[in-house]
Structure formats: structure tokens, C-alpha cells
Design a protein around this motif. Structure first.
Motif, mmCIF file in Angstrom:
data_model
loop_
_atom_site.group_PDB
_atom_site.id
_atom_site.type_symbol
_atom_site.label_atom_id
_atom_site.label_comp_id
_atom_site.label_asym_id
_atom_site.label_seq_id
_atom_site.Cartn_x
_atom_site.Cartn_y
_atom_site.Cartn_z
ATOM 1 N N GLU A 1 34.494 -39.562 -16.317
ATOM 2 C CA GLU A 1 35.686 -40.403 -16.330
ATOM 3 C C GLU A 1 36.483 -40.127 -15.059
ATOM 4 O O GLU A 1 36.557 -38.980 -14.608
ATOM 5 C CB GLU A 1 36.556 -40.110 -17.555
ATOM 6 N N PRO A 2 37.107 -41.161 -14.444
ATOM 7 C CA PRO A 2 37.816 -40.985 -13.164
ATOM 8 C C PRO A 2 39.205 -40.365 -13.337
ATOM 9 O O PRO A 2 40.232 -40.956 -12.979
ATOM 10 C CB PRO A 2 37.893 -42.413 -12.625
ATOM 11 N N LEU A 3 39.264 -39.148 -13.837
ATOM 12 C CA LEU A 3 40.541 -38.487 -14.113
ATOM 13 C C LEU A 3 41.115 -37.852 -12.858
ATOM 14 O O LEU A 3 40.387 -37.470 -11.938
ATOM 15 C CB LEU A 3 40.349 -37.419 -15.183
ATOM 16 N N ASN A 4 42.438 -37.711 -12.845
ATOM 17 C CA ASN A 4 43.140 -37.040 -11.757
ATOM 18 C C ASN A 4 44.021 -35.944 -12.342
ATOM 19 O O ASN A 4 44.511 -36.050 -13.472
ATOM 20 C CB ASN A 4 44.010 -38.042 -10.982
ATOM 21 N N GLY A 5 44.232 -34.903 -11.559
ATOM 22 C CA GLY A 5 45.100 -33.821 -12.011
ATOM 23 C C GLY A 5 44.746 -32.515 -11.348
ATOM 24 O O GLY A 5 44.074 -32.482 -10.312
ATOM 25 N N LYS A 6 45.193 -31.439 -11.961
ATOM 26 C CA LYS A 6 44.881 -30.094 -11.479
ATOM 27 C C LYS A 6 43.817 -29.476 -12.381
ATOM 28 O O LYS A 6 43.951 -29.492 -13.606
ATOM 29 C CB LYS A 6 46.135 -29.211 -11.484
ATOM 30 N N LEU A 7 42.813 -28.953 -11.758
ATOM 31 C CA LEU A 7 41.748 -28.295 -12.498
ATOM 32 C C LEU A 7 41.920 -26.788 -12.367
ATOM 33 O O LEU A 7 42.055 -26.271 -11.268
ATOM 34 C CB LEU A 7 40.400 -28.718 -11.916
ATOM 35 N N GLU A 8 41.965 -26.098 -13.501
ATOM 36 C CA GLU A 8 41.994 -24.639 -13.492
ATOM 37 C C GLU A 8 40.633 -24.137 -13.963
ATOM 38 O O GLU A 8 40.172 -24.489 -15.046
ATOM 39 C CB GLU A 8 43.083 -24.087 -14.401
ATOM 40 N N VAL A 9 40.007 -23.339 -13.125
ATOM 41 C CA VAL A 9 38.649 -22.888 -13.385
ATOM 42 C C VAL A 9 38.615 -21.371 -13.457
ATOM 43 O O VAL A 9 39.148 -20.692 -12.573
ATOM 44 C CB VAL A 9 37.695 -23.381 -12.267
ATOM 45 N N GLY B 1 37.853 -37.938 -11.038
ATOM 46 C CA GLY B 1 36.838 -37.228 -11.795
ATOM 47 C C GLY B 1 35.988 -36.273 -10.983
ATOM 48 O O GLY B 1 34.969 -35.776 -11.483
ATOM 49 N N ARG B 2 36.397 -35.963 -9.748
ATOM 50 C CA ARG B 2 35.615 -35.067 -8.892
ATOM 51 C C ARG B 2 36.494 -33.946 -8.344
ATOM 52 O O ARG B 2 37.668 -34.161 -8.041
ATOM 53 C CB ARG B 2 34.989 -35.830 -7.724
ATOM 54 N N ALA B 3 35.904 -32.772 -8.222
ATOM 55 C CA ALA B 3 36.616 -31.628 -7.662
ATOM 56 C C ALA B 3 35.624 -30.708 -6.955
ATOM 57 O O ALA B 3 34.433 -30.690 -7.280
ATOM 58 C CB ALA B 3 37.350 -30.852 -8.755
ATOM 59 N N GLU B 4 36.133 -29.971 -5.982
ATOM 60 C CA GLU B 4 35.354 -28.946 -5.300
ATOM 61 C C GLU B 4 36.001 -27.595 -5.578
ATOM 62 O O GLU B 4 37.134 -27.349 -5.168
ATOM 63 C CB GLU B 4 35.303 -29.208 -3.789
ATOM 64 N N VAL B 5 35.287 -26.744 -6.294
ATOM 65 C CA VAL B 5 35.791 -25.413 -6.619
ATOM 66 C C VAL B 5 35.406 -24.480 -5.484
ATOM 67 O O VAL B 5 34.224 -24.196 -5.267
ATOM 68 C CB VAL B 5 35.214 -24.910 -7.951
ATOM 69 N N ARG B 6 36.413 -23.987 -4.769
ATOM 70 C CA ARG B 6 36.175 -23.141 -3.598
ATOM 71 C C ARG B 6 36.848 -21.787 -3.769
ATOM 72 O O ARG B 6 37.960 -21.698 -4.294
ATOM 73 C CB ARG B 6 36.681 -23.819 -2.320
ATOM 74 N N HIS B 7 36.168 -20.742 -3.312
ATOM 75 C CA HIS B 7 36.698 -19.380 -3.369
ATOM 76 C C HIS B 7 35.902 -18.528 -2.404
ATOM 77 O O HIS B 7 34.706 -18.778 -2.181
ATOM 78 C CB HIS B 7 36.605 -18.824 -4.790
ATOM 79 N N ALA B 8 36.562 -17.518 -1.846
ATOM 80 C CA ALA B 8 35.895 -16.656 -0.872
ATOM 81 C C ALA B 8 34.687 -15.932 -1.446
ATOM 82 O O ALA B 8 33.784 -15.529 -0.707
ATOM 83 C CB ALA B 8 36.892 -15.641 -0.308
ATOM 84 N N SER B 9 34.649 -15.767 -2.768
ATOM 85 C CA SER B 9 33.549 -15.028 -3.393
ATOM 86 C C SER B 9 32.289 -15.869 -3.589
ATOM 87 O O SER B 9 31.221 -15.319 -3.895
ATOM 88 C CB SER B 9 34.000 -14.485 -4.753
ATOM 89 N N ILE B 10 32.378 -17.181 -3.436
ATOM 90 C CA ILE B 10 31.238 -18.061 -3.695
ATOM 91 C C ILE B 10 30.231 -17.964 -2.554
ATOM 92 O O ILE B 10 30.574 -18.162 -1.395
ATOM 93 C CB ILE B 10 31.699 -19.516 -3.904
ATOM 94 N N LYS B 11 28.985 -17.667 -2.909
ATOM 95 C CA LYS B 11 27.924 -17.463 -1.925
ATOM 96 C C LYS B 11 26.760 -18.422 -2.181
ATOM 97 O O LYS B 11 26.548 -18.841 -3.319
ATOM 98 C CB LYS B 11 27.416 -16.018 -1.997
ATOM 99 N N PRO B 12 25.990 -18.722 -1.155
ATOM 100 C CA PRO B 12 24.812 -19.581 -1.353
ATOM 101 C C PRO B 12 23.775 -18.913 -2.249
ATOM 102 O O PRO B 12 23.693 -17.680 -2.338
ATOM 103 C CB PRO B 12 24.265 -19.757 0.078
ATOM 104 N N GLY B 13 22.979 -19.733 -2.914
ATOM 105 C CA GLY B 13 21.857 -19.237 -3.691
ATOM 106 C C GLY B 13 22.225 -18.274 -4.797
ATOM 107 O O GLY B 13 21.509 -17.311 -5.047
ATOM 108 N N THR B 14 23.340 -18.534 -5.500
ATOM 109 C CA THR B 14 23.878 -17.587 -6.486
ATOM 110 C C THR B 14 24.211 -18.314 -7.786
ATOM 111 O O THR B 14 24.642 -19.464 -7.773
ATOM 112 C CB THR B 14 25.138 -16.899 -5.918
#
Length: 218
Positions: A28-36, A57-70
Motif C-alpha cells: 500500500e502507498p503509505l507515508n509516514g515515519k518508519l521505526e525499525v 510504501g517504500r523506505a530505505e533502512v540505513r545504519h552504519a552497522s549494515i554490511k553487504p552479504g549479511t
């Protein structure tokens, strides 16, 4: 907290080869703040709370701890009012066919786990067929040339999500070695029963370890 009517769009998520962030796509094309709340399966003691903008309905969860292939597990809520029905497990991608292929295997299998946990129809198969169904579009079957103790070093130096594991009576898929718990996260199918995510102690298994040669993006 009530559950949102919007759910994860697994097909769209599977098509995004993100290596340094985790894509969220809803149906669904929702808007708002996503808490993950984000947990890396390599160390389940560390959980991070991350804010992300949800747009259409789309978000990019970003954090310094996120690594490739994990491998990661997350729980998400919209505007601190509605939770998105979980569980949500995923893997980040990378800059090579192996990392991309392993991620696609994981998203394909975990969609079925999510469907089972939320009372929806899912691919119901025995253990061998469940593993084969998950990897077949993306990789060749690995041979049993290793043992479960080697999975720990494989994961520390590369990736194991998607590897094939077996004992004398059962087959399952490895996900990640958890340093905090000293065990290996796994997912497996049991015909006419369930799909499970469980922790197993290394010892006494045969392992088919996927290598770059198993993957073909052609």
C-alpha cells in the motif's frame, strides 16, 4: 499495537539488490515515519532502533552497522501506531553474483516463512524439496564436502546463508553463525507441518557450501 493492513511486497523487495541498506516495500502507498528494530544474526545481542522515511510504501533502512552479504531480522512500525506484520528476515546483497544470488534465495524462502506465520498459503514441502525450491532459480546444488564446524569460519570469512546442511534424516538451510549465542541460525521445511527458523549447535552435520561457481546470473 494494532497491525497495519499493509504488508510486505516480497516480490518487489526481492528485486532490489541493496548492499548497504535494507529496502522495505509495502503493498500500500503509505507515508509516514518508519521505526525499525534491526538485529544482525551474526550477533543477536546488538539491536538498533532506526528511523526511516516511508514514502509511497517504500523506505530505505540505513545504519552504519549494515554490511553487504549479511543476514538481518527486523521489526517495523509506522508512526509508532501500527506494526507491520512480521517476522521479517532478509539479507543484504553485494557487488558479485554470489552475494546477489544468496540474497534472492533468502528472500524467496523467507516469503514462505512469513506467509506461514501469518496464516496464508505457502509452499509446503518436505525438507529436501523445500531447500531445492528455494535455491533452484538462482544456484546449482552444492555437494556435501564440508562439516558444520567449518560453517563458522566460512561465515566469518564470507557467507553461509543458503548453504545446504544435513544429518542422517533431515535437510535444512544455514543462515548465519551467531557469536552471541554460539549457534547457527537455520531455516527448514517439514512437509504438512511448518517452516521453522531455529538455532542449532554445530556438530555432526554434513554441509554443502555454496561458492561463486554455483551462481549464474545469465
Amino acid at each position: 499495537m494494532p497491525t497495519s493492513s499493509a504488508v510486505y511486497d516480497w516480490d518487489a523487495i526481492g528485486k532490489i539488490d541493496a548492499a548497504d541498506y535494507i529496502p522495505i516495500v509495502l503493498d500500500e502507498p503509505l507515508n509516514g515515519k518508519l521505526e525499525v528494530k534491526l538485529t544482525c544474526l551474526n550477533n543477536s545481542a546488538d539491536t538498533y532502533t532506526i528511523q526511516a522515511d516511508l514514502k509511497d510504501g517504500r523506505a530505505e533502512v540505513r545504519h552504519a552497522s549494515i554490511k553487504p552479504g549479511t543476514m538481518y531480522r527486523l521489526c517495523a512500525a509506522i508512526d509508532d501506531k501500527q506494526r507491520i506484520a512480521g517476522p521479517f528476515f532478509t539479507a543484504t546483497s553485494g557487488d558479485n553474483p554470489e552475494a546477489r544470488g544468496r540474497r534472492r534465495i533468502i528472500v524467496r524462502y523467507f516469503e514462505q516463512y512469513w506467509r506461514k506465520e501469518n496464516g496464508r498459503s505457502y509452499y509446503d514441502a518436505n525438507c529436501e524439496a523445500g531447500y531445492g525450491w528455494a535455491i533452484r532459480p538462482f544456484a546449482a546444488f552444492p555437494r556435501y564436502n564440508h562439516n558444520s564446524n567449518q560453517l563458522i569460519s566460512f561465515d566469518k570469512n564470507g557467507m553461509i546463508h543458503g548453504d545446504k546442511c544435513a544429518n542422517s534424516s533431515h535437510v535444512w538451510m544455514a543462515l548465519a553463525y551467531d557469536e552471541h549465542k554460539g549457534s547457527i541460525w537455520c531455516i527448514d521445511s517439514n512437509f504438512n507441518s511448518t517452516i521453522m527458523v531455529i538455532l542449532r549447535q554445530a556438530g555432526g552435520w554434513s554441509v554443502g557450501h555454496l561458492t561463486p561457481d554455483h551462481f549464474n546470473e545469465g
